[in-house]
Design a protein around this motif. Structure first.
Motif, PDB file in Angstrom:
ATOM      1  N   GLY A 118       2.340   7.535 -24.169  1.00 52.73           N
ATOM      2  CA  GLY A 118       2.086   6.876 -25.345  1.00 52.73           C
ATOM      3  C   GLY A 118       3.204   6.342 -26.305  1.00 52.73           C
ATOM      4  O   GLY A 118       3.179   5.144 -26.825  1.00 52.73           O
ATOM      5  N   ARG A 119       4.352   7.367 -26.249  1.00 51.54           N
ATOM      6  CA  ARG A 119       5.565   6.677 -27.172  1.00 51.54           C
ATOM      7  C   ARG A 119       6.211   5.552 -26.339  1.00 51.54           C
ATOM      8  O   ARG A 119       6.454   4.672 -26.831  1.00 51.54           O
ATOM      9  N   LEU A 120       6.236   5.347 -25.074  1.00 51.08           N
ATOM     10  CA  LEU A 120       6.910   4.398 -24.259  1.00 51.08           C
ATOM     11  C   LEU A 120       6.163   3.082 -24.412  1.00 51.08           C
ATOM     12  O   LEU A 120       6.795   2.082 -24.353  1.00 51.08           O
ATOM     13  N   ARG A 121       4.748   3.375 -24.213  1.00 50.80           N
ATOM     14  CA  ARG A 121       4.053   2.274 -24.470  1.00 50.80           C
ATOM     15  C   ARG A 121       4.033   1.531 -25.469  1.00 50.80           C
ATOM     16  O   ARG A 121       4.285   0.204 -25.914  1.00 50.80           O
ATOM     17  N   ALA A 122       4.291   2.319 -26.934  1.00 49.38           N
ATOM     18  CA  ALA A 122       4.549   1.757 -28.188  1.00 49.38           C
ATOM     19  C   ALA A 122       5.915   1.174 -28.192  1.00 49.38           C
ATOM     20  O   ALA A 122       6.070   0.094 -28.823  1.00 49.38           O
ATOM     21  N   ALA A 123       7.036   1.611 -27.723  1.00 51.24           N
ATOM     22  CA  ALA A 123       8.317   1.447 -27.822  1.00 51.24           C
ATOM     23  C   ALA A 123       8.456   0.066 -26.920  1.00 51.24           C
ATOM     24  O   ALA A 123       9.067  -0.999 -27.536  1.00 51.24           O
ATOM     25  N   TYR A 124       7.807  -0.184 -25.625  1.00 56.46           N
ATOM     26  CA  TYR A 124       7.750  -1.194 -24.983  1.00 56.46           C
ATOM     27  C   TYR A 124       7.364  -2.374 -25.890  1.00 56.46           C
ATOM     28  O   TYR A 124       7.958  -3.524 -25.896  1.00 56.46           O
ATOM     29  N   GLU A 125       6.447  -2.449 -26.456  1.00 53.80           N
ATOM     30  CA  GLU A 125       5.851  -3.513 -27.464  1.00 53.80           C
ATOM     31  C   GLU A 125       6.711  -3.797 -28.560  1.00 53.80           C
ATOM     32  O   GLU A 125       6.888  -4.861 -29.104  1.00 53.80           O
ATOM     33  N   GLU A 126       7.213  -2.793 -29.059  1.00 55.21           N
ATOM     34  CA  GLU A 126       8.157  -2.875 -30.330  1.00 55.21           C
ATOM     35  C   GLU A 126       9.388  -3.464 -30.066  1.00 55.21           C
ATOM     36  O   GLU A 126      10.218  -4.280 -30.668  1.00 55.21           O
ATOM     37  N   HIS A 127       9.851  -3.437 -28.602  1.00 52.98           N
ATOM     38  CA  HIS A 127      10.928  -4.064 -28.289  1.00 52.98           C
ATOM     39  C   HIS A 127      10.631  -5.341 -27.504  1.00 52.98           C
ATOM     40  O   HIS A 127      11.499  -6.057 -26.670  1.00 52.98           O
ATOM     41  N   GLY A 128       9.568  -6.098 -27.903  1.00 50.15           N
ATOM     42  CA  GLY A 128       9.246  -7.403 -27.455  1.00 50.15           C
ATOM     43  C   GLY A 128       8.326  -7.808 -26.259  1.00 50.15           C
ATOM     44  O   GLY A 128       8.019  -8.664 -26.099  1.00 50.15           O
ATOM     45  N   GLY A 129       7.949  -6.629 -25.653  1.00 50.84           N
ATOM     46  CA  GLY A 129       6.960  -6.623 -24.577  1.00 50.84           C
ATOM     47  C   GLY A 129       5.560  -7.073 -24.900  1.00 50.84           C
ATOM     48  O   GLY A 129       5.114  -6.580 -26.056  1.00 50.84           O
ATOM     49  N   SER A 130       4.863  -7.550 -24.248  1.00 50.07           N
ATOM     50  CA  SER A 130       3.558  -8.106 -24.605  1.00 50.07           C
ATOM     51  C   SER A 130       2.548  -7.124 -24.141  1.00 50.07           C
ATOM     52  O   SER A 130       2.788  -6.398 -22.682  1.00 50.07           O
ATOM     53  N   PRO A 131       1.465  -6.674 -24.699  1.00 48.00           N
ATOM     54  CA  PRO A 131       0.575  -5.773 -24.272  1.00 48.00           C
ATOM     55  C   PRO A 131       0.099  -5.990 -23.035  1.00 48.00           C
ATOM     56  O   PRO A 131      -0.310  -5.138 -22.207  1.00 48.00           O
ATOM     57  N   GLU A 132      -0.209  -7.099 -22.632  1.00 47.60           N
ATOM     58  CA  GLU A 132      -0.836  -7.439 -21.258  1.00 47.60           C
ATOM     59  C   GLU A 132       0.342  -7.294 -20.134  1.00 47.60           C
ATOM     60  O   GLU A 132      -0.416  -6.950 -19.395  1.00 47.60           O
ATOM     61  N   THR A 133       1.404  -7.257 -20.374  1.00 50.23           N
ATOM     62  CA  THR A 133       2.341  -7.073 -19.249  1.00 50.23           C
ATOM     63  C   THR A 133       3.110  -5.555 -19.435  1.00 50.23           C
ATOM     64  O   THR A 133       3.760  -5.099 -18.611  1.00 50.23           O
ATOM     65  N   ASN A 134       2.460  -4.699 -20.263  1.00 50.86           N
ATOM     66  CA  ASN A 134       2.944  -3.233 -20.576  1.00 50.86           C
ATOM     67  C   ASN A 134       2.847  -2.394 -19.232  1.00 50.86           C
ATOM     68  O   ASN A 134       1.689  -2.115 -19.028  1.00 50.86           O
ATOM     69  N   PRO A 135       4.021  -1.961 -18.779  1.00 53.19           N
ATOM     70  CA  PRO A 135       3.733  -1.371 -17.459  1.00 53.19           C
ATOM     71  C   PRO A 135       3.147  -0.036 -17.786  1.00 53.19           C
ATOM     72  O   PRO A 135       2.820   0.806 -16.977  1.00 53.19           O
ATOM     73  N   PHE A 136       3.503   0.491 -19.022  1.00 56.78           N
ATOM     74  CA  PHE A 136       2.863   1.988 -19.374  1.00 56.78           C
ATOM     75  C   PHE A 136       1.546   1.938 -19.721  1.00 56.78           C
ATOM     76  O   PHE A 136       0.866   3.114 -19.731  1.00 56.78           O
ATOM     77  N   GLY A 137       1.037   0.794 -19.762  1.00 57.14           N
ATOM     78  CA  GLY A 137      -0.498   0.652 -20.217  1.00 57.14           C
ATOM     79  C   GLY A 137      -1.435   0.385 -18.910  1.00 57.14           C
ATOM     80  O   GLY A 137      -2.538   0.206 -18.765  1.00 57.14           O
ATOM     81  N   ASN A 138      -0.740   0.323 -17.765  1.00 53.97           N
ATOM     82  CA  ASN A 138      -1.160   0.005 -16.454  1.00 53.97           C
ATOM     83  C   ASN A 138      -2.431   1.082 -15.898  1.00 53.97           C
ATOM     84  O   ASN A 138      -2.169   2.322 -16.343  1.00 53.97           O
ATOM     85  N   GLY A 139      -3.163   0.693 -15.541  1.00 53.01           N
ATOM     86  CA  GLY A 139      -4.327   1.383 -14.978  1.00 53.01           C
ATOM     87  C   GLY A 139      -3.784   2.562 -13.868  1.00 53.01           C
ATOM     88  O   GLY A 139      -4.396   3.575 -13.753  1.00 53.01           O
ATOM     89  N   ALA A 140      -2.942   2.198 -13.024  1.00 58.54           N
ATOM     90  CA  ALA A 140      -2.369   3.048 -12.251  1.00 58.54           C
ATOM     91  C   ALA A 140      -1.764   4.420 -13.028  1.00 58.54           C
ATOM     92  O   ALA A 140      -1.698   5.450 -12.549  1.00 58.54           O
ATOM     93  N   ILE A 141      -1.137   4.257 -14.095  1.00 57.51           N
ATOM     94  CA  ILE A 141      -0.565   5.395 -14.933  1.00 57.51           C
ATOM     95  C   ILE A 141      -1.763   6.017 -15.379  1.00 57.51           C
ATOM     96  O   ILE A 141      -1.464   7.228 -15.401  1.00 57.51           O
TER      97      ILE A 141
END
Length: 187
Positions: A118-141
């Motif tokens: 959850g923290r890494l998913r939020a940090a990814y987007e805060e650092h400019g990553g798009s929610p659609e490409t967020n590897p921490f939000g992937n279904g495999a995770i």
């Protein structure tokens, strides 16, 4: 003789010129607020993950990172875990409070991994990553975390079962009773 009285509300900023207030200087910035515990942990987790990617052979950039790198990171973290997870052959498998120590491995607890993602998913987007490409939000995770949760629950004898929604069943029973009552009245 009395002790000197200090009026802290009138204390001068050590960088300010005598007689001027710090608020009148536009270039001077106020000290940043300390980070919350969550924000501090999120920053540490993000830095740790970044370092993990740099240490890969060859190093992986954040733009190349995918869910497989995240899964490998979660497995890597198990070596630092503190939760005993009994193996199938262990005599204590399925016991929540084993009476003696065993040689089963220590792993990261499911709840810790879930919070970390959850923290890494939020940090990814805060650092400019798009929610659609967020590897921490992937279904495999999500699948991996669910499997870890179920595995640890079985190993420790803790039933993690989804609670059935009683509300729909209760409403149906109430409606059925009401309909029976109406039929009896109209008959």
């Amino acid at each position: 003789m009395s002790a000197p009285h200090h009026d802290y509300s009138r204390r001068k900023d050590s960088n300010s010129i005598e007689g001027s207030s710090s608020s009148s200087r536009p270039n001077q910035q106020q000290a940043p607020q300390p980070l919350s515990r969550y924000e501090s942990q999120k920053r540490r987790d993000w830095n740790t993950f970044g370092q993990y990617l740099k240490n890969q052979t060859p190093p992986v950039s954040l733009s190349q990172c995918n869910c497989n790198h995240v899964l490998d990171f979660l497995r890597y973290l198990d070596q630092f875990g503190k939760t005993k997870v009994h193996l199938h052959g262990c005599v204590f498998f399925g016991q929540p409070d084993p009476p003696a120590p065993c040689t089963c491995p220590l792993k990261q607890a499911w709840g810790s991994l879930d919070a970390l993602i959850g923290r890494l998913r939020a940090a990814y987007e805060e650092h400019g990553g798009s929610p659609e490409t967020n590897p921490f939000g992937n279904g495999a995770i999500r699948v991996y975390l669910r499997e870890v949760k179920e595995c640890q629950a079985k190993a420790r004898g803790i039933p993690y079962k989804k609670k059935k929604k009683k509300r729909n069943g209760q409403l149906k029973a109430i409606n059925d009773e009401a309909n029976k009552g109406l039929k009896q009245i109209t008959s």
